[in-house]
Design a protein around this motif. Structure first.
Motif, PDB file in Angstrom:
ATOM      1  N   SER A 236      43.281 103.293 -79.241  1.00 30.94           N
ATOM      2  CA  SER A 236      42.115 103.849 -79.933  1.00 30.94           C
ATOM      3  C   SER A 236      41.062 102.779 -80.216  1.00 30.94           C
ATOM      4  O   SER A 236      39.861 103.011 -80.058  1.00 30.94           O
TER       5      SER A 236
ATOM      6  N   ASP B 179      37.284 102.411 -78.637  1.00 29.23           N
ATOM      7  CA  ASP B 179      36.090 102.338 -79.487  1.00 29.23           C
ATOM      8  C   ASP B 179      35.323 101.022 -79.333  1.00 29.23           C
ATOM      9  O   ASP B 179      34.282 100.852 -79.965  1.00 29.23           O
TER      10      ASP B 179
ATOM     11  N   LEU C 143      42.686 109.993 -74.230  1.00 25.35           N
ATOM     12  CA  LEU C 143      41.352 109.860 -74.817  1.00 25.35           C
ATOM     13  C   LEU C 143      40.276 110.152 -73.775  1.00 25.35           C
ATOM     14  O   LEU C 143      39.270 110.808 -74.063  1.00 25.35           O
TER      15      LEU C 143
ATOM     16  N   ASP D 207      39.810 113.807 -73.269  1.00 28.53           N
ATOM     17  CA  ASP D 207      39.540 114.541 -74.529  1.00 28.53           C
ATOM     18  C   ASP D 207      40.762 115.295 -75.027  1.00 28.53           C
ATOM     19  O   ASP D 207      40.647 116.367 -75.639  1.00 28.53           O
TER      20      ASP D 207
ATOM     21  N   SER E 217      42.355 112.115 -80.220  1.00 30.66           N
ATOM     22  CA  SER E 217      41.267 111.549 -81.017  1.00 30.66           C
ATOM     23  C   SER E 217      41.512 110.055 -81.212  1.00 30.66           C
ATOM     24  O   SER E 217      42.657 109.599 -81.288  1.00 30.66           O
ATOM     25  N   SER E 218      40.422 109.294 -81.294  1.00 21.09           N
ATOM     26  CA  SER E 218      40.561 107.857 -81.528  1.00 21.09           C
ATOM     27  C   SER E 218      40.632 107.527 -83.018  1.00 21.09           C
ATOM     28  O   SER E 218      40.657 106.356 -83.403  1.00 21.09           O
ATOM     29  N   ASN E 219      40.691 108.550 -83.851  1.00 21.94           N
ATOM     30  CA  ASN E 219      40.813 108.343 -85.295  1.00 21.94           C
ATOM     31  C   ASN E 219      42.274 108.037 -85.642  1.00 21.94           C
ATOM     32  O   ASN E 219      43.138 108.892 -85.519  1.00 21.94           O
TER      33      ASN E 219
END
Length: 398
Positions: free
Chosen positions: A204, A208, A233, A236, A239-241
């Protein structure tokens, strides 16, 4: 998305023109250091992502960091185990690196230096080591924690020398798969926290990172997991959260209840002894509880070569701290040990070199940590045996 397997230690991913090159390293490998330099030089990425957090990066750059160590503050923050685990892990890697002629993290330093020399942005993408160790400890069962302690001490006291050729094998996929399978079977929670969670966290943070051409330098064991999550990622599907992975797990309601349940049960059994057996039986139960807690805690503190005052504190304090969920005897004995036998500058300077059998007794910092661990173990043993003995006495009351 395209995948170009560049070599056994490199994977290049293409996400609609955005390229991410994963460079898998052995953390104590000369070849890894050179490979990292050459890769960054040849690719000339927009950003270099490094498997380090800020504190580990600082510790690698500043080997004398332990000279500012305040042991008492660490114990008061309840981070004694974290310091011990960190020391053992870094010392083990250091011993491996001596045979290979490098220090742990040299390939990460090489990556940061290469980025600086070529005026390339550099970002640290690993989770803070304190969070990782606390999650590993907090998510483990009692048996899992015992296994973890046993494994750590086994690696600390091991004199096994690792051949440089064996170190290089750590970058091979089949070698890493075998190691991960063994770790998963023996300590699944540790594997989940140290590998699986960090794979997701690393992926992640790499995702980012700024730029359309990224080189990520990470341990070879993370390559498969990081690649798989980056692909999710890119499609899709994830999530990169990863905010939840950077926080400590909240103690479950069962854990909170258990922490108060044992002291409540013991106190209830002692009171029952006085009610149903009179003063004689009640006094016998009370003395049984006291001695079963006091003696093991004192013996284990003595095994750690604790100061006589620390041994005395272990003997007197263990029966009471065992009934209090807010403080453990290990904290008490360790604070006394650190106060009476204050660490010297030489203890701080040789801290990593002393992580071995003799060093734990010679180095005052390590001996304090040993007092902390062993006195806690002694009190825990005494609590379970003492509780069983009290139940036996109550069963004999007619």
């Amino acid at each position: 998305m395209g995948i170009d397997a560049m070599s056994q230690t490199q994977i290049q991913l293409d996400f609609n023109g955005r390229k991410i090159t994963l460079v898998g390293t052995a953390h104590v490998s000369k070849e890894s250091v050179e490979e990292v330099k050459e890769t960054i030089k040849n690719i000339k990425p927009d950003c270099v992502a490094v498997e380090l957090d800020e504190k580990r990066a600082e510790s690698i750059k500043n080997p004398s960091r332990y000279s500012q160590l305040d042991l008492v503050k660490i114990l008061k923050r309840k981070e004694g185990f974290l310091l011990l685990a960190n020391l053992i892990l870094s010392s083990y890697q250091r011993r491996m690196g001596l045979n290979a002629g490098v220090k742990p993290g040299d390939e990460m330093i090489a990556a940061m230096n290469a980025a600086e020399e070529n005026k390339i942005a550099c970002t640290l993408v690993d989770r803070p080591i304190q969070i990782t160790l606390k999650r590993a400890w907090g998510k483990n069962t009692f048996l899992g924690k015992c296994k973890l302690l046993a494994t750590l001490f086994a690696s600390a006291f091991s004199n096994e020398e690792v051949d440089p050729n064996e170190i290089e094998k750590l970058k091979e996929r089949n070698e890493m798969d075998s190691m991960m399978d063994e770790l998963s079977e023996y300590m699944p929670v540790i594997k989940e926290v140290l590998i699986d969670e960090r794979d997701r966290y690393l992926a992640s943070k790499i995702w980012d990172s700024e730029g359309n051409n990224i080189v990520a330098v990470l341990g070879a064991g993370h390559l498969p997991g990081v690649q798989a999550y980056l692909e999710k990622l890119g499609n899709d599907q994830a999530s990169s959260n990863v905010k939840e992975l950077a926080t400590l797990p909240k103690p479950g309601i069962a854990g909170k209840i258990f922490a108060f349940l044992i002291p409540a049960c013991i106190i209830g059994l002692i009171v029952a002894g006085f009610i149903y057996g009179g003063v004689h039986a009640g006094t016998q139960i009370l003395s049984t509880w006291f001695l079963w807690n006091a003696i093991p805690a004192a013996i284990f503190t003595a095994i750690a070569f604790g100061h006589p005052i620390a041994i005395l504190v272990g003997f007197i304090g263990a029966p009471f701290t065992s009934l209090c969920p807010f403080i453990g005897i290990g904290f008490c004995t360790a604070i006394v040990q650190a106060t009476v036998c204050k660490p010297k500058v030489s203890d701080m300077e040789t801290l990593q070199d002393d992580v071995n059998f003799k060093g734990f007794y010679k180095n005052r910092i390590l001996r304090t940590l040993l007092v902390f661990i062993l006195s806690s173990i002694g009190s825990t043993i005494g609590t379970f045996i003492g509780g069983a003995d009290i139940i036996s006495i109550l069963n004999n009351i007619h």
